[in-house]
Design an enzyme around this catalytic site. Sequence first.
Site, PDB file in Angstrom:
ATOM      1  N   ASN A  36      32.721  -4.282 -32.402  1.00 22.71           N
ATOM      2  CA  ASN A  36      33.032  -4.897 -33.576  1.00 22.71           C
ATOM      3  C   ASN A  36      31.683  -5.495 -34.048  1.00 22.71           C
ATOM      4  OD1 ASN A  36      35.809  -4.910 -34.043  1.00 22.71           O
ATOM      5  ND2 ASN A  36      36.190  -6.628 -32.792  1.00 22.71           N
ATOM      6  N   GLU A  82      42.063  -6.934 -28.201  1.00 21.55           N
ATOM      7  CA  GLU A  82      41.889  -5.505 -27.508  1.00 21.55           C
ATOM      8  C   GLU A  82      42.801  -5.218 -26.347  1.00 21.55           C
ATOM      9  OE1 GLU A  82      38.833  -7.883 -25.609  1.00 21.55           O
ATOM     10  OE2 GLU A  82      39.724  -7.909 -27.673  1.00 21.55           O
TER      11      GLU A  82
END
Length: 133
Positions: A11, A46
């Site tokens: 990210n 995640e």
Amino acid sequence: MFDVDRFKRVNDVYGHPAGDSVLRTLAQRGLGVLRESDLLGRIGGEEFAVLLPATNAIGAAELAERLRVAFADTPVIVNTSPLQVTASFGICGLNGELTGVDDWMAVADKLVYQAKSNGRNQCMSNAALTIIE
């Protein structure tokens, strides 16, 4: 359960849309390995859980290894660039000591973090812990 390794870095470096693409790609790869009776779901960030209702602990460990290899061996394409993505797995077979889904998830989560602390991109099982003890 499994947790994508070093996902925050994905990210931070590639952006959140790229991170979302990584999660979708891994979920699709996972579904490609699972049987119709198996369930895969994202449980946060995640982290994913896989339920294998018709599988014993040995079969679950074998499936986790197939998933690990499916993730690690094929890069995810992010912004036209290949990105190597791995995951750490915690395999928790049901036994008489687990009294519910919260216990199961807690043990599996602990095993995921053991896999991460042992170097990531690996599978840890509560069956292996029983043998070691």
